[in-house]
Scaffold this motif. Structure first.
Motif, mmCIF file in Angstrom:
data_model
loop_
_atom_site.group_PDB
_atom_site.id
_atom_site.type_symbol
_atom_site.label_atom_id
_atom_site.label_comp_id
_atom_site.label_asym_id
_atom_site.label_seq_id
_atom_site.Cartn_x
_atom_site.Cartn_y
_atom_site.Cartn_z
ATOM 1 N N LEU A 121 0.828 -1.203 0.000
ATOM 2 C CA LEU A 121 0.000 0.000 0.000
ATOM 3 C C LEU A 121 0.864 1.254 0.000
ATOM 4 C CD1 LEU A 121 -2.825 -0.901 2.563
ATOM 5 C CD2 LEU A 121 -3.065 -0.636 0.096
ATOM 6 N N ARG A 122 1.961 1.230 0.757
ATOM 7 C CA ARG A 122 2.834 2.395 0.792
ATOM 8 C C ARG A 122 3.526 2.625 -0.545
ATOM 9 N NH1 ARG A 122 7.091 2.915 3.783
ATOM 10 N NH2 ARG A 122 7.561 0.691 3.974
ATOM 11 N N ALA A 123 3.767 1.528 -1.286
ATOM 12 C CA ALA A 123 4.417 1.649 -2.593
ATOM 13 C C ALA A 123 3.439 2.098 -3.678
ATOM 14 C CB ALA A 123 5.038 0.312 -2.984
ATOM 15 N N ALA A 124 2.149 1.945 -3.406
ATOM 16 C CA ALA A 124 1.121 2.337 -4.374
ATOM 17 C C ALA A 124 0.899 3.851 -4.308
ATOM 18 C CB ALA A 124 -0.178 1.597 -4.077
ATOM 19 N N PRO A 125 0.298 4.421 -5.349
ATOM 20 C CA PRO A 125 0.017 5.872 -5.340
ATOM 21 C C PRO A 125 -1.172 6.205 -4.433
ATOM 22 C CG PRO A 125 -0.828 4.889 -7.358
ATOM 23 C CD PRO A 125 -0.067 3.799 -6.644
ATOM 24 N N VAL A 126 -0.982 5.955 -3.148
ATOM 25 C CA VAL A 126 -2.033 6.168 -2.149
ATOM 26 C C VAL A 126 -1.525 7.184 -1.134
ATOM 27 C CG1 VAL A 126 -3.442 5.085 -0.355
ATOM 28 C CG2 VAL A 126 -2.909 3.823 -2.437
ATOM 29 N N SER A 127 -2.357 8.120 -0.778
ATOM 30 C CA SER A 127 -2.001 9.118 0.225
ATOM 31 C C SER A 127 -1.667 8.455 1.555
ATOM 32 C CB SER A 127 -3.166 10.091 0.403
ATOM 33 O OG SER A 127 -3.023 10.834 1.588
ATOM 34 N N ARG A 128 -0.581 8.907 2.176
ATOM 35 C CA ARG A 128 -0.220 8.354 3.485
ATOM 36 C C ARG A 128 -1.326 8.633 4.508
ATOM 37 N NH1 ARG A 128 5.228 6.877 3.980
ATOM 38 N NH2 ARG A 128 5.860 6.105 1.935
ATOM 39 N N ALA A 129 -1.921 9.805 4.416
ATOM 40 C CA ALA A 129 -3.010 10.132 5.342
ATOM 41 C C ALA A 129 -4.183 9.179 5.164
ATOM 42 C CB ALA A 129 -3.465 11.575 5.133
ATOM 43 N N ALA A 130 -4.455 8.760 3.915
ATOM 44 C CA ALA A 130 -5.573 7.850 3.650
ATOM 45 C C ALA A 130 -5.340 6.493 4.309
ATOM 46 C CB ALA A 130 -5.781 7.679 2.152
ATOM 47 N N LEU A 131 -4.075 6.071 4.425
ATOM 48 C CA LEU A 131 -3.768 4.801 5.073
ATOM 49 C C LEU A 131 -4.204 4.830 6.541
ATOM 50 C CD1 LEU A 131 -0.184 4.063 3.660
ATOM 51 C CD2 LEU A 131 -2.367 3.102 2.900
ATOM 52 N N VAL A 132 -4.124 5.999 7.145
ATOM 53 C CA VAL A 132 -4.570 6.168 8.532
ATOM 54 C C VAL A 132 -6.075 6.384 8.596
ATOM 55 C CG1 VAL A 132 -4.418 7.651 10.569
ATOM 56 C CG2 VAL A 132 -2.349 7.087 9.279
#
Length: 251
Positions: free
Chosen positions: A91-102
């Motif tokens: 998920l961190r390697a994907a183009p996903v916002s770090r904030a969205a992971l939280v």
């Protein structure tokens, strides 16, 4: 926002697929409610106990069960599973916002908190507990419970991100029990001994409990209600900032 929504849906599906992790969230708080009421209800009869405002002792104890139900933090354990299984790194390697992971998991925890709070309150109402503040009070009671669930699981996510260890994360959830017992759990704060009253005054969970209790036993008393919301908003803002900072510096 779309990424948060997608990740939140995934977190909700995790919970749906593992009902054995959700059932204790309902059973244990209800068990404590029944036991506490069974032990003390005859000591505090509704007809002659001023702080009950004519309701049963179960109404006084309901906030403790709601806060306990909101303090299991299972979402943080799912996060550890993702970390240990390597999916979190994907998920961190994907183009996903770090904030969205939280925010995705916190959104899912809010939804679960709403469902669990409604279920417990509805069951209490079946057994005669009334929400004296009416429909708006019911909504505020559910909202406060769900917001506390978000705050608490967010604090556990900090442990999960820092330790990446399920045992450490699970142990972190135990901090709620001493916080719970350092509150006016069985009687109002003014009836506590002086040392306990001081401890309860400095305990943020006290203001959550008193806010919820006011919504159940009184009409809308904003002077007692707003401190509970202030606690979840202030601690929640600190928790969210710490989560985003930690995940941004995650190696």
């Amino acid at each position: 926002m779309n990424q948060t929504w997608v990740l939140g849906q995934r977190a909700l599906r995790e919970a749906w697929r593992t009902p054995e992790a959700i059932l204790p969230t309902l059973f244990i708080p209800l068990f404590f409610l029944v036991v506490n009421v069974g032990q003390a209800a005859r000591i505090f009869p509704s007809a002659s106990t001023d702080f009950l405002n004519g309701q049963s002792y179960g109404a006084f104890q309901l906030p403790a069960s709601l806060l306990l139900a909101a303090s299991f933090g299972t979402a943080a354990l799912y996060l550890v599973e993702d970390i240990e299984g390597g999916y979190f790194d994907k998920l961190r390697a994907a183009p996903v916002s770090r904030a969205a992971l939280v925010l995705g998991r916190l959104f899912a925890e809010f939804v679960k908190g709403v469902v669990i709070a409604v279920a417990i309150i509805a069951l209490g109402m079946v057994f005669g507990i009334e929400i004296a503040s009416g429909p708006l009070g019911f909504v505020l009671l559910v909202l406060l419970t769900a917001l506390w669930a978000v705050v608490f699981v967010g604090l556990l996510q900090l442990i999960a991100l820092k330790t990446r260890n399920a045992a450490a994360t699970n142990s972190g959830s135990l901090i709620f029990f001493p916080l719970m017992f350092l509150t006016p759990n069985f009687v109002p704060r003014e009836l506590l001994t002086r040392p306990m009253e001081i401890a309860a005054t400095f305990n943020p969970v006290t203001y959550l409990m008193e806010s919820q209790r006011s919504l159940i036993l009184d009409d809308l008393d904003w002077g007692t209600i707003w401190p509970g919301f202030a606690v979840v908003l202030v601690v929640g803002a600190i928790m969210l900032a710490a989560n985003v900072r930690l995940i941004n510096h995650y190696d």
